[in-house]
Design an enzyme around this catalytic site. Structure first.
Site, short mmCIF file in Angstrom:
data_model
loop_
_atom_site.label_atom_id
_atom_site.label_comp_id
_atom_site.label_asym_id
_atom_site.label_seq_id
_atom_site.Cartn_x
_atom_site.Cartn_y
_atom_site.Cartn_z
N CYS A 241 -38.51 -24.37 -45.58
CA CYS A 241 -39.48 -23.27 -45.51
C CYS A 241 -40.50 -23.63 -44.45
O CYS A 241 -40.53 -24.76 -43.96
CB CYS A 241 -40.21 -23.10 -46.83
N ARG B 278 -37.36 -21.33 -39.68
CA ARG B 278 -37.19 -22.24 -40.82
C ARG B 278 -36.76 -21.50 -42.08
O ARG B 278 -36.54 -22.12 -43.12
CB ARG B 278 -38.52 -22.97 -41.10
N LYS C 85 -14.64 -28.12 -32.89
CA LYS C 85 -15.93 -28.16 -32.19
C LYS C 85 -15.72 -28.17 -30.68
O LYS C 85 -16.43 -27.52 -29.95
CB LYS C 85 -16.73 -29.41 -32.60
N TRP D 207 -37.31 -20.01 -47.47
CA TRP D 207 -35.86 -20.05 -47.40
C TRP D 207 -35.44 -20.64 -48.73
O TRP D 207 -35.60 -21.82 -48.99
CB TRP D 207 -35.41 -20.91 -46.22
N GLU E 178 -11.65 -30.91 -37.44
CA GLU E 178 -13.00 -30.41 -37.19
C GLU E 178 -13.49 -30.81 -35.79
O GLU E 178 -14.12 -30.01 -35.09
CB GLU E 178 -13.95 -30.94 -38.29
N ASN F 140 -43.26 -26.72 -49.08
CA ASN F 140 -41.95 -26.85 -48.46
C ASN F 140 -41.37 -28.18 -48.95
O ASN F 140 -42.02 -29.21 -48.82
CB ASN F 140 -42.10 -26.87 -46.93
N GLY F 141 -40.18 -28.14 -49.55
CA GLY F 141 -39.57 -29.37 -50.06
C GLY F 141 -38.91 -29.08 -51.39
O GLY F 141 -38.70 -27.93 -51.77
N LYS G 45 -22.26 -16.15 -36.00
CA LYS G 45 -22.62 -17.12 -37.04
C LYS G 45 -22.01 -16.76 -38.38
O LYS G 45 -21.57 -17.61 -39.14
CB LYS G 45 -24.15 -17.19 -37.15
N HIS H 44 6.19 -36.10 -34.12
CA HIS H 44 7.09 -35.01 -34.48
C HIS H 44 6.97 -33.83 -33.52
O HIS H 44 7.33 -32.71 -33.87
CB HIS H 44 6.84 -34.58 -35.93
N GLU I 99 -14.67 -24.73 -29.63
CA GLU I 99 -15.68 -23.72 -29.90
C GLU I 99 -16.85 -23.76 -28.90
O GLU I 99 -17.27 -22.71 -28.43
CB GLU I 99 -16.20 -24.00 -31.32
C1 AGP Z 1 -17.64 -23.44 -37.23
O1 AGP Z 1 -18.41 -24.09 -36.32
C2 AGP Z 1 -17.73 -21.97 -37.24
N1 AGP Z 1 -19.06 -21.50 -37.23
C3 AGP Z 1 -16.79 -21.27 -38.23
O2 AGP Z 1 -15.55 -21.89 -38.22
C4 AGP Z 1 -17.28 -21.14 -39.68
O3 AGP Z 1 -17.21 -22.39 -40.32
C5 AGP Z 1 -16.41 -20.11 -40.42
O4 AGP Z 1 -16.56 -18.86 -39.79
C6 AGP Z 1 -16.75 -20.00 -41.87
O5 AGP Z 1 -18.08 -19.63 -42.07
P1 AGP Z 1 -18.77 -19.80 -43.48
O6 AGP Z 1 -18.83 -21.24 -43.81
O7 AGP Z 1 -20.11 -19.17 -43.31
O8 AGP Z 1 -17.93 -19.05 -44.48
#
Ligand code: AGP
Length: 601
Positions: free
Chosen positions: A2, A27, A481, A75, A477, A99-100, A596, A500, A484
């Protein structure tokens, strides 16, 4: 996470509080509130929703209030976003913003209830208002000091009373900055909020109290002794400051991970009892009847689920199916299955849809999410919040490592309830687990070395990541990254799977990142790629005597249990992709074509 602010000066407090709060909106922004002195009384305005909405209500009321006040942008972590849960919280003529996380709030709440205090919110913070009121005998700073000595957890706190001419602030493990102006003083959770008003700041330290008058600032320790403080002149520009001095939100969020992990663990670990305290929304008798776990998630959250496949079998004796949510087909699940939906946003349409498909099966469901009150929480029996603050960068970083931490907690919780692991074994795991934030900090301290490696290979046309066991999901992962944010085609593979087929793609100079902090078998996979001319970037445990001989580059991590090492490898790969993207001039916080929160199927 927050944001809190305060003002004591000669001007009307309201407009300054709103302006500074808006600068802290990054925040969190699910509710907001201010409290001001007004004609000798306290005036509180607060509501769920954005700060701008509350500001409109304030203006409609004719901009009331005097020259002293506190404010909060929330938040949610304890209790959903609502008018009642919004800060400030009050007790008599005392108002607080916090906040905390107050870890022992349930115990304090019970005690205060017995003393006659009544609660109007579901928050942990409200106990602070009552506790300070309980200790208030005319000196606000003394009351705050006595109250916080009873509190376990983290806090940045600003306290206002109509009986005190000073705002009192305190902090422990949460940031708080005091801005020193001419004949006035300001408070904020972060420097950016203060820059339009002053560039002279004092950063409050843990264990200190700030007593903030209109033209005077006193800093004391908790026993009331004056403490010397250092005034710092800020010369950053506002844009850089919003990211806390980092060049991107992603880098800031990578660096927030030690703190985020602490928040995920806070109040949930009993090292003495060797157990994890998480309410799953159903009884332990039901936990004992579970025979299988099914995890649904997308993208990075799916990778967290893959790690749980190894973990839950070992910690709780439970076999796990992990499904990409958009491909979820288990509409005929047996009643003794536990469904776990992982989604940092809690709004991913594919994940919500999978949960809806599963609901006719009458099974128990749990969500792991970062957003209180998000849609996923309405579709499950229980929610484990990761509590790591809003993530602004599109690439998931701190939300992923906090998901891993939440899954470790859940695995131990299930294992203990089912009698699969002993209290002693759980205790050992939890003791080690609580060292994780410190280990992550050690990895962050190596960022310059990782940056050099990233720059060296930034021109590569492809990247490979390999790992085995817990480190296989982390290889996936790492590759995600790199794709992405750096837009470099990248593949993640289980070490044993290369031979394989994909080995055909390894030629002279192909960078292969081998996650080699645990397990010996990865060494033969390393030899396979080296024999084909790969440039090997090996991530190893500090002091590893072997891999250095075959690798082109070695990154050493602190020795840790394999599951924790997975988190440390993750942080390393986040930095590798970040610095690669930086070198290539990519738009890191908003990569092309992505969003996002993906709310379409
Ligand atoms: C990862 O960096 C991405 N932003 C994406 O793969 C994300 O994890 C995916 O869209 C799932 O989102 P969520 O965790 O909000 O469900």
């Amino acid at each position: 996470m927050c944001g809190i602010v305060a003002y004591v000066g000669a001007e009307k407090a309201g407009p300054i509080l709103f302006d500074t709060l808006k600068r802290l909106e990054y925040r969190g922004y699910d509710s907001a509130g201010i409290a001001m002195r007004s004609n000798g009384d306290l005036l509180v305005l607060k509501s769920a929703g954005r700060i701008s909405e509350l500001e409109k209500a304030y203006l409609t009321q004719g901009s009331p209030g005097d020259c002293m006040g506190i404010g909060h942008t929330r938040w949610a972590t304890h209790g959903r976003p609502s008018d009642d849960n919004a800060h400030p919280h009050t007790s008599g003529d005392i108002a607080i913003v916090h906040n905390g996380i107050i870890e022992n709030y349930l115990e304090l709440r019970e005690r205060l209830f017995d003393l006659g205090y009544r609660f109007s919110s579901e928050t942990d913070s409200e106990v602070l208002a009552h506790l300070i009121n309980h200790h208030f005998r005319g000196d606000l700073a003394e009351a705050v000091s006595e109250a916080i000595s009873e509190v376990e957890g983290s806090y940045a706190l600003a306290v206002l009373s109509s009986r005190s001419s000073a705002v009192v602030c305190a902090r422990k493990d949460s940031p708080l900055v005091i801005g020193v102006g001419l004949g006035c003083n300001y408070v904020a959770s972060d420097v950016p909020a203060l820059l339009p008003y002053t560039r002279e700041v004092v950063r409050l330290r843990d264990g200190e109290l700030a007593i903030i008058h209109r033209g005077q600032l006193e800093i004391k320790d908790l026993s009331g002794r004056p403490v010397a403080y250092l005034m710092e002149h800020i010369d950053w520009d506002v844009d850089a400051a919003e990211k806390g001095g980092y060049s991107h939100f992603m880098l800031k969020e990578i660096h927030e991970q030690p703190r985020a992990l602490q928040e995920t663990m806070a109040g949930r670990i009993s090292e003495i009892g060797g157990d994890v305290m998480i309410d799953l929304g159903f009884s332990d008798d039901e936990v004992r009847k579970i025979q299988r776990v099914c995890i649904v998630a997308c993208g990075t959250s799916y990778h967290a689920g893959l790690l749980a496949r190894y973990l839950f079998l070992r910690a709780a004796g439970l076999p796990v199916d992990v499904e990409v949510a958009s491909e979820f087909q288990h509409q005929q699940m047996r009643p003794e299955t536990l469904l776990v939906a992982i989604s940092q946003s809690g709004e991913t349409a594919d994940t919500l849809q999978a949960l809806k498909k599963a609901s006719p099966c009458g099974i128990r469901c749990i969500a792991i999410t970062n957003v209180v009150g998000s849609t996923v929480t309405n579709l499950v029996d229980g929610t484990i919040y990761t509590r790591c603050g809003p993530e602004i960068g599109v690439a998931a970083t701190k939300t992923f490592t906090s998901q891993l931490a939440a899954l470790i907690l859940l695995g131990i919780r299930l294992g203990r309830a089912r009698g699969h692991i002993s209290p002693d074994k759980a205790r050992k795991m939890l003791v080690e687990f609580s060292r994780l934030p410190g280990f992550v900090q050690e990895v962050l301290d190596e960022r310059e070395k990782i940056r050099e490696i990233a720059e060296q290979y930034a021109g590569s046309s492809t990247y490979f990541f390999i790992g085995r066991d817990y480190l296989y999901p982390i290889a996936l992962e790492g590759a995600l990254k790199m794709k992405e944010i750096a837009y470099i085609p990248a593949e993640g593979y289980a070490g044993g799977e290369l031979k394989h087929g994909p080995l055909a793609l390894i030629t002279d100079g192909t960078p292969v990142v081998a996650l080699a902090t645990c397990g010996k078998k990865i060494q033969s996979n390393i030899k396979e790629v080296r024999a084909r001319g790969a440039e090997l970037i090996a991530i190893v445990e500090r002091g590893d005597p072997n891999i250095g001989k075959v690798a082109s580059t070695v990154i050493e991590l602190p020795p840790a249990m394999p599951i924790l090492s997975a988190v440390l490898c993750t942080v390393t790969l986040q930095l590798l992709s970040y610095y690669t993207a930086l070198k290539l001039g990519r738009e890191i916080d908003k990569p092309r074509n992505l969003a996002k929160s993906v709310t379409v199927e």
